[in-house]
Motif scaffolding. Sequence first.
Motif, PDB file in Angstrom:
ATOM      1  N   ILE A  80     -13.516 -25.441  25.337  1.00  0.00           N
ATOM      2  CA  ILE A  80     -14.110 -24.609  26.390  1.00  0.00           C
ATOM      3  C   ILE A  80     -15.466 -25.157  26.801  1.00  0.00           C
ATOM      4  N   GLY A  81     -16.300 -25.492  25.805  1.00  0.00           N
ATOM      5  CA  GLY A  81     -17.626 -26.007  26.120  1.00  0.00           C
ATOM      6  C   GLY A  81     -17.569 -27.306  26.903  1.00  0.00           C
ATOM      7  N   TYR A  82     -16.655 -28.174  26.541  1.00  0.00           N
ATOM      8  CA  TYR A  82     -16.529 -29.469  27.219  1.00  0.00           C
ATOM      9  C   TYR A  82     -16.110 -29.292  28.678  1.00  0.00           C
ATOM     10  N   VAL A  83     -15.123 -28.443  28.916  1.00  0.00           N
ATOM     11  CA  VAL A  83     -14.647 -28.219  30.281  1.00  0.00           C
ATOM     12  C   VAL A  83     -15.724 -27.544  31.125  1.00  0.00           C
ATOM     13  N   VAL A  84     -16.403 -26.577  30.555  1.00  0.00           N
ATOM     14  CA  VAL A  84     -17.485 -25.900  31.282  1.00  0.00           C
ATOM     15  C   VAL A  84     -18.572 -26.892  31.665  1.00  0.00           C
ATOM     16  N   LEU A  85     -18.974 -27.755  30.739  1.00  0.00           N
ATOM     17  CA  LEU A  85     -20.000 -28.758  31.036  1.00  0.00           C
ATOM     18  C   LEU A  85     -19.561 -29.676  32.172  1.00  0.00           C
TER      19      LEU A  85
END
Length: 369
Positions: free
Chosen positions: A213-218
Motif C-alpha cells: 500500500i505504501g509503495y503504490v501510494v508513494l
Amino acid sequence: MDGNRPIVRTRPRDTARGGSSAFTELAQQIRDRGLLRRRYGYYWTKLIAAPVVVAACLVAFVWIGDTWWQLFTAAVLAIVFTQIAFLGHDAAHRQIFVSGRWNDWISIILGDLLVGMSYGWWQHKHTRHHANPNKLGADPDIELPVIAVTPETAARQRGRAITWMQAHQGLFFFPILLLEGLSLHASSVRRVASRGRLERRWAEISFLAVRMIGYVVLVFLVLSPGIAFAFLGVQLGLFGFYMGIAFAPNHKGMPVVPRDLTLDFLRRQVLMSRNVQGSRVLDVAMGGLNYQVEHHLFPSMPRPHLRRAAPIVAAYCTAHDVKYTQVGLLASYAIVVRYINRVGLGERDVFTCPLAEQRAAIGPAASSR
C-alpha cells in the motif's frame, strides 16, 4: 505405458542406506574444506546495503519527480528487489545465521517488507520443492497455472485458449514471465489471508501492507496517473522476468520423476538439477542459483562457497557414476524452451525415469566389453 514407450519403474541401484552413505562421504569432504562455515562479513554487508539501496532509490525517485525518465528508476528497482529476494532466499535456507529465529525474521523483513513477497508462502512452497525436485505429485514447481512442464499437466482438459497457448508455449514462455511479479505478490496476499497455519501471520500482514500500500501510494503521489501505471508495469514486469529467468534453468527440462519411484538423496537432488556455467558476474546476477546442484545438496551452504564446492561435487558425482549436468546460460534457456515445446505439443516421451536413462546409457557400453 507412456504413449508407445514403456516407463521403466525401478528402484535405484543403491539401497537407501548405500545412497545415504555415499552422500555422507561427500558431505564430509565439503565440511573438511570449511565450505559450510558462516560468512558473516559477506552477509552483514548485504544486509546493511539492502535497506540503504532501497532508501536511496526511493529518494532518487522523489527527487526526479513526474517524468517518463522514471521508467529507468523502475528498471533499477526491479533489479534491486530481485537481488534482495535472492538474499531473503539465502536467509530462508539458514545460510546467514546459526539461529533459525534470526534467519526467519531476516527473511520476513527482506521478503515481506522490502520486496512484497510472503516468507510463509515461499517457505511452504519451496520446502516441498527441495524435498522432491521434479517429482510428480510432490513438487509444486512443476504444477504451473499456464505453462505445462509435464505431459500429465498438458493432457488435462482445459479451455480452448489454454490448450492453444500450451501448443505454442515455447513462444510465450518468456513473455509470460513478465506477469510473474504480479503473480508473486498475489500469491503472497492469498497465503497470509488463508486459514492455514502460518507462523507470524500478523507480522507478515503488517509488513506486506506497508510495502504494497505504501509503495503504490508513494508512486501515485509523485507521478501523474499515466506515468504511475507505466512505472508500476515496468517495475513489476521486469522484476517477474528477472526472477523467472533466474529460476527457470534450474530444473525445467531435467527428468521428471514418477510418483512411485524412490531415489536416494544424492541422486534425487543431482539428477534433477542443472548448473549454469559462467563467471563471477553470473554468480551475482543469478544470486548463486546457477549452482543448483550444490544448493540442493547443501541448502544451508553460504552462497560464496558454492563456486568452490562445485568442482568437488562434480568430481565426486563422476566417480560415483551420477550424472552431473552443467551448461552455459543460453544453452540452458534453449533446453527449457525446447522441452516445454515438446510437452505442449503432446510428445509423451519427455516423461522419463532418470535411472532408466542412466542404465540405458551404461548398458551398451557394458555389453561391448
